[in-house]
Design a protein around this motif. Structure first.
Motif, PDB file in Angstrom:
ATOM      1  N   LYS A   1       0.817  -1.211   0.000  1.00 20.84           N
ATOM      2  CA  LYS A   1       0.000   0.000   0.000  1.00 20.84           C
ATOM      3  C   LYS A   1       0.856   1.269   0.000  1.00 20.84           C
ATOM      4  O   LYS A   1       0.346   2.376  -0.202  1.00 20.84           O
ATOM      5  CB  LYS A   1      -0.916   0.030   1.236  1.00 20.84           C
ATOM      6  CG  LYS A   1      -1.929  -1.097   1.300  1.00 20.84           C
ATOM      7  CD  LYS A   1      -2.949  -0.979   0.195  1.00 20.84           C
ATOM      8  CE  LYS A   1      -4.017  -2.051   0.277  1.00 20.84           C
ATOM      9  NZ  LYS A   1      -4.920  -2.024  -0.883  1.00 20.84           N
ATOM     10  N   LEU A   2       2.154   1.111   0.256  1.00 21.29           N
ATOM     11  CA  LEU A   2       3.048   2.261   0.410  1.00 21.29           C
ATOM     12  C   LEU A   2       4.079   2.383  -0.697  1.00 21.29           C
ATOM     13  O   LEU A   2       4.559   3.475  -0.983  1.00 21.29           O
ATOM     14  CB  LEU A   2       3.779   2.163   1.760  1.00 21.29           C
ATOM     15  CG  LEU A   2       2.881   2.131   2.999  1.00 21.29           C
ATOM     16  CD1 LEU A   2       3.675   1.702   4.213  1.00 21.29           C
ATOM     17  CD2 LEU A   2       2.262   3.510   3.227  1.00 21.29           C
ATOM     18  N   ALA A   3       4.456   1.252  -1.302  1.00 21.63           N
ATOM     19  CA  ALA A   3       5.553   1.212  -2.266  1.00 21.63           C
ATOM     20  C   ALA A   3       5.040   0.947  -3.678  1.00 21.63           C
ATOM     21  O   ALA A   3       3.904   0.511  -3.878  1.00 21.63           O
ATOM     22  CB  ALA A   3       6.554   0.126  -1.864  1.00 21.63           C
ATOM     23  N   ARG A   4       5.911   1.175  -4.655  1.00 24.90           N
ATOM     24  CA  ARG A   4       5.555   0.880  -6.055  1.00 24.90           C
ATOM     25  C   ARG A   4       5.547  -0.623  -6.289  1.00 24.90           C
ATOM     26  O   ARG A   4       4.657  -1.158  -6.952  1.00 24.90           O
ATOM     27  CB  ARG A   4       6.579   1.554  -6.985  1.00 24.90           C
ATOM     28  CG  ARG A   4       6.419   1.224  -8.467  1.00 24.90           C
ATOM     29  CD  ARG A   4       7.379   2.046  -9.307  1.00 24.90           C
ATOM     30  NE  ARG A   4       8.770   1.828  -8.949  1.00 24.90           N
ATOM     31  CZ  ARG A   4       9.543   0.874  -9.478  1.00 24.90           C
ATOM     32  NH1 ARG A   4       9.068   0.047 -10.388  1.00 24.90           N
ATOM     33  NH2 ARG A   4      10.806   0.751  -9.105  1.00 24.90           N
ATOM     34  N   ARG A   5       6.537  -1.323  -5.733  1.00 29.42           N
ATOM     35  CA  ARG A   5       6.702  -2.760  -6.015  1.00 29.42           C
ATOM     36  C   ARG A   5       7.279  -3.440  -4.782  1.00 29.42           C
ATOM     37  O   ARG A   5       8.182  -2.896  -4.139  1.00 29.42           O
ATOM     38  CB  ARG A   5       7.666  -2.922  -7.196  1.00 29.42           C
ATOM     39  CG  ARG A   5       7.797  -4.326  -7.720  1.00 29.42           C
ATOM     40  CD  ARG A   5       6.738  -4.613  -8.773  1.00 29.42           C
ATOM     41  NE  ARG A   5       6.312  -6.001  -8.670  1.00 29.42           N
ATOM     42  CZ  ARG A   5       5.156  -6.466  -9.106  1.00 29.42           C
ATOM     43  NH1 ARG A   5       4.278  -5.669  -9.660  1.00 29.42           N
ATOM     44  NH2 ARG A   5       4.849  -7.734  -8.978  1.00 29.42           N
ATOM     45  N   VAL A   6       6.758  -4.615  -4.462  1.00 24.61           N
ATOM     46  CA  VAL A   6       7.240  -5.391  -3.315  1.00 24.61           C
ATOM     47  C   VAL A   6       7.636  -6.786  -3.797  1.00 24.61           C
ATOM     48  O   VAL A   6       6.843  -7.475  -4.452  1.00 24.61           O
ATOM     49  CB  VAL A   6       6.165  -5.514  -2.209  1.00 24.61           C
ATOM     50  CG1 VAL A   6       6.667  -6.370  -1.049  1.00 24.61           C
ATOM     51  CG2 VAL A   6       5.735  -4.128  -1.719  1.00 24.61           C
ATOM     52  N   TYR A   7       8.854  -7.182  -3.473  1.00 24.76           N
ATOM     53  CA  TYR A   7       9.310  -8.553  -3.681  1.00 24.76           C
ATOM     54  C   TYR A   7       9.455  -9.180  -2.302  1.00 24.76           C
ATOM     55  O   TYR A   7      10.094  -8.599  -1.417  1.00 24.76           O
ATOM     56  CB  TYR A   7      10.657  -8.590  -4.417  1.00 24.76           C
ATOM     57  CG  TYR A   7      10.552  -8.136  -5.844  1.00 24.76           C
ATOM     58  CD1 TYR A   7      10.300  -9.037  -6.875  1.00 24.76           C
ATOM     59  CD2 TYR A   7      10.674  -6.782  -6.163  1.00 24.76           C
ATOM     60  CE1 TYR A   7      10.177  -8.609  -8.192  1.00 24.76           C
ATOM     61  CE2 TYR A   7      10.550  -6.346  -7.473  1.00 24.76           C
ATOM     62  CZ  TYR A   7      10.304  -7.266  -8.481  1.00 24.76           C
ATOM     63  OH  TYR A   7      10.171  -6.839  -9.784  1.00 24.76           O
TER      64      TYR A   7
END
Length: 218
Positions: free
Chosen positions: A101-107
């Motif tokens: 919900k906060l970042a562009r992309r999560v790995y």
């Protein structure tokens, strides 16, 4: 006489109040935690305790961290909307969902295949399309997607792993617990600058250990 059940609005208000009282004050982080229901990430007999500020056991001998610790770690990352974030230790998937919900992309990486499969199912159900969940040895990070703006580790290492520090962008932040698995651990924040690494010690915590290799189901 049993107490009347709380409405969803009352339960959410209590949840957010508990977070604030533990030091989670960043408006964006609180907003993300209000939007992401912890319920779908807690299975079985513990589901009814999903809204309490406490860690709960999940499969593969792991735990879902208490929400206030999730909030404090997320707040310490200082995530901006354009950031690419790496999480080591998918677990239930709750922390990755907050990050999404906060970042562009999560790995997000976990050594236990079952955890990754179950987390992916919840991400799909909640239509969280900016999370990529992978089965891998998290102690080596994810070199093919490096560098990362932010890295979060949800298992304790004796020292910040070298491969993760190498994959952190200059100007980036990593938050992780360090210490022996059977002793006191400390949550630390590492900032990578042009001059080197800056360390801040945040608080005492207790996490499962960061283990090398894949789980038996990996």
């Amino acid at each position: 006489m049993t107490e009347p059940a709380l409405s969803e609005a009352e339960r959410k208000m209590q949840f957010l109040y508990a977070l604030r009282s533990k030091g989670v004050t960043d408006a964006r982080v609180l907003g993300a935690m209000e939007k992401v229901d912890r319920g779908p990430f807690v299975k079985g007999i513990f589901a009814q305790r999903a809204y309490e500020d406490m860690p709960l056991p999940i499969v593969c001998g792991q735990t879902i961290s208490q929400p206030s610790v999730v909030g404090l770690m997320t707040q310490a990352l200082e995530i901006s909307p354009r950031d690419k974030v790496l999480e080591i230790g998918t677990g239930s998937g709750y922390q990755a969902a907050i990050l999404s919900k906060l970042a562009r992309r999560v790995y997000t990486i976990d050594r236990h295949r079952r955890l990754v499969v179950e987390a992916r199912a919840v991400f799909d159900e909640l239509k969280m399309t900016n999370i990529t969940a992978l089965v891998a040895d998290g102690s080596f990070g994810l070199a093919e997607q490096a560098p990362f703006d932010r890295i979060i580790v949800t298992a304790a290492a004796e020292d910040p792993p070298g491969p993760l520090l190498a994959q952190l962008k200059e100007g980036g932040i990593m938050v992780l617990p360090v210490g022996q698995s059977d002793a006191v651990q400390h949550l630390i924040r590492v900032r990578k600058t042009a001059e080197g690494l800056e360390y801040d010690e945040m608080r005492a915590v207790r996490f499962v250990p960061l283990l090398e290799g894949l789980g038996k189901d990996g």
